[in-house]
Design an enzyme around this catalytic site. Structure first.
Site, mmCIF file in Angstrom:
data_model
loop_
_atom_site.group_PDB
_atom_site.id
_atom_site.type_symbol
_atom_site.label_atom_id
_atom_site.label_comp_id
_atom_site.label_asym_id
_atom_site.label_seq_id
_atom_site.Cartn_x
_atom_site.Cartn_y
_atom_site.Cartn_z
ATOM 1 N N MET A 197 -4.281 21.648 5.872
ATOM 2 C CA MET A 197 -3.770 22.367 4.712
ATOM 3 C C MET A 197 -4.863 22.873 3.757
ATOM 4 O O MET A 197 -4.543 23.282 2.645
ATOM 5 C CB MET A 197 -2.772 21.460 3.962
ATOM 6 C CG MET A 197 -1.609 21.034 4.845
ATOM 7 S SD MET A 197 -0.408 19.967 4.030
ATOM 8 C CE MET A 197 0.236 21.045 2.775
ATOM 9 N N GLU A 198 -6.118 22.826 4.171
ATOM 10 C CA GLU A 198 -7.183 23.198 3.233
ATOM 11 C C GLU A 198 -8.357 23.977 3.825
ATOM 12 O O GLU A 198 -8.977 24.802 3.130
ATOM 13 C CB GLU A 198 -7.783 21.929 2.563
ATOM 14 C CG GLU A 198 -6.835 21.112 1.725
ATOM 15 C CD GLU A 198 -6.015 20.109 2.545
ATOM 16 O OE1 GLU A 198 -6.387 19.861 3.712
ATOM 17 O OE2 GLU A 198 -5.011 19.600 2.036
ATOM 18 N N GLU A 211 -10.011 9.378 2.235
ATOM 19 C CA GLU A 211 -10.998 10.128 3.012
ATOM 20 C C GLU A 211 -12.364 10.188 2.324
ATOM 21 O O GLU A 211 -13.361 10.529 2.963
ATOM 22 C CB GLU A 211 -10.461 11.534 3.296
ATOM 23 C CG GLU A 211 -9.245 11.496 4.217
ATOM 24 C CD GLU A 211 -8.371 12.733 4.139
ATOM 25 O OE1 GLU A 211 -7.451 12.844 4.962
ATOM 26 O OE2 GLU A 211 -8.581 13.584 3.260
ATOM 27 N N GLY A 247 -3.371 17.602 12.126
ATOM 28 C CA GLY A 247 -2.430 17.405 13.225
ATOM 29 C C GLY A 247 -2.948 18.152 14.449
ATOM 30 O O GLY A 247 -3.301 19.328 14.356
ATOM 31 N N ASP A 267 -2.171 12.848 13.928
ATOM 32 C CA ASP A 267 -0.799 13.018 14.447
ATOM 33 C C ASP A 267 -0.780 14.249 15.338
ATOM 34 O O ASP A 267 -1.767 14.972 15.432
ATOM 35 C CB ASP A 267 0.183 13.182 13.271
ATOM 36 C CG ASP A 267 -0.187 14.369 12.389
ATOM 37 O OD1 ASP A 267 -0.861 14.146 11.377
ATOM 38 O OD2 ASP A 267 0.145 15.511 12.743
HETATM 39 N N1 ADE Z 1 -2.875 16.920 8.140
HETATM 40 C C1 ADE Z 1 -2.710 15.904 9.006
HETATM 41 N N2 ADE Z 1 -1.651 16.122 9.801
HETATM 42 C C2 ADE Z 1 -1.124 17.314 9.424
HETATM 43 C C3 ADE Z 1 -0.018 18.071 9.847
HETATM 44 N N3 ADE Z 1 0.774 17.637 10.828
HETATM 45 N N4 ADE Z 1 0.238 19.243 9.222
HETATM 46 C C4 ADE Z 1 -0.555 19.673 8.214
HETATM 47 N N5 ADE Z 1 -1.623 18.997 7.769
HETATM 48 C C5 ADE Z 1 -1.908 17.826 8.367
#
Ligand code: ADE
Length: 253
Positions: free
Chosen positions: A196-197, A12, A81, A220
């Site tokens: 997650m951040e 990234e 996601g 995703d």
């Molecule tokens: N980053 C990308 N996809 C994710 C997901 N499904 N859960 C948490 N962080 C992500």
């Protein structure tokens, strides 16, 4: 003015660091097992760093950017996601605010509230996010077709990506099942994406009064195929989005 840019995964930020090395050269400062790349992009001072994954890693890196490098703005770039109804793989989400979906200090504090800060949501900076929005729209309109090859678009089912602006939910959890995604949506019906951040960086920027923005590409749908989709997207597509939008951002300043 110095802009701090951080991401969780190498892909990234790799292209941005490459561009910095080409344009201005870079000085590397190693602090807390992270390399902070100091240099210029389109003539503007910036520090680019791989924070690694999760809220602790992101928060520690954001503090270092602010305290050691005096950054005046912070941008987090990376993947997420999609959990909002129309938030498809290949779309982009810019957060106008973020929450920590895994914060739970009940019964001492209300669910999701950050103890002693009296809030669960942290807003991102309106002006900085608006600049990113312009950059994203330009990237999608002018650069996307050349940046992401037709066979790659086809493989991921990406037609014309859409930009969404709204709530991002962060937690120390890779969300890879529909039930968990629905649980987060039950708590935060307006959430567009999980990662997650972002909310950790937004909290630190709130505490230090530094403007921040969060830019995420959807890799995703946080479902049973999330880990496969995420891996493939990271390897083949992520850097085109991240670097593409941020190059537009810098050239527009
Ligand atoms: N980053 C990308 N996809 C994710 C997901 N499904 N859960 C948490 N962080 C992500």
């Amino acid at each position: 003015m110095t802009i701090g840019i951080l991401a969780a995964m190498h892909d990234e930020v790799a292209d941005l660091i490459g561009a910095m090395i080409k344009q201005s050269g870079n000085q590397v400062h190693r602090i807390g097992m992270r390399d902070y790349h100091v240099g210029k992009l389109d003539g503007q001072s910036c520090v680019v760093v791989l924070a690694r994954i999760g809220k602790v890693a992101a928060a520690a890196t954001a503090v270092t950017l602010i305290r050691e490098f005096d950054v005046t703005e912070v941008i987090f770039t990376g993947l997420a996601g999609g959990i909002g109804r129309d938030v498809a793989i290949g779309n982009i989400v810019i957060a106008d605010r973020s929450v920590q979906h895994d914060m739970d200090v009940r019964p001492l504090f209300p669910h999701h509230e950050i103890p002693l800060l009296g809030r669960s949501e942290f807003a991102t900076d309106i002006a900085l996010s608006a600049e990113l929005k312009v950059a994203t729209e330009l990237f999608l309109k002018e650069d996307f077709q050349q940046s992401v090859a037709p066979e790659v678009r086809e493989a991921f089912g990406i037609k014309q990506p859409v930009l969404h602006i709204g709530l991002i939910a962060s937690g120390d959890q890779f969300v890879a099942d529909v039930e968990r995604a629905n649980g987060i949506l039950a708590d935060f019906p307006q959430a567009l994406a999980v990662e997650m951040e972002g909310a950790a960086v937004a909290q630190i920027c709130f505490e230090y009064d530094v403007p921040c923005a969060i830019l995420r590409t959807i890799s995703d749908r946080a479902d049973a195929s999330a880990h496969g989709d995420f891996g493939a997207f990271l390897a083949g597509v992520a850097s085109h989005y991240s670097a593409g939008v941020l190059r537009r951002f810098f050239s527009g300043r």
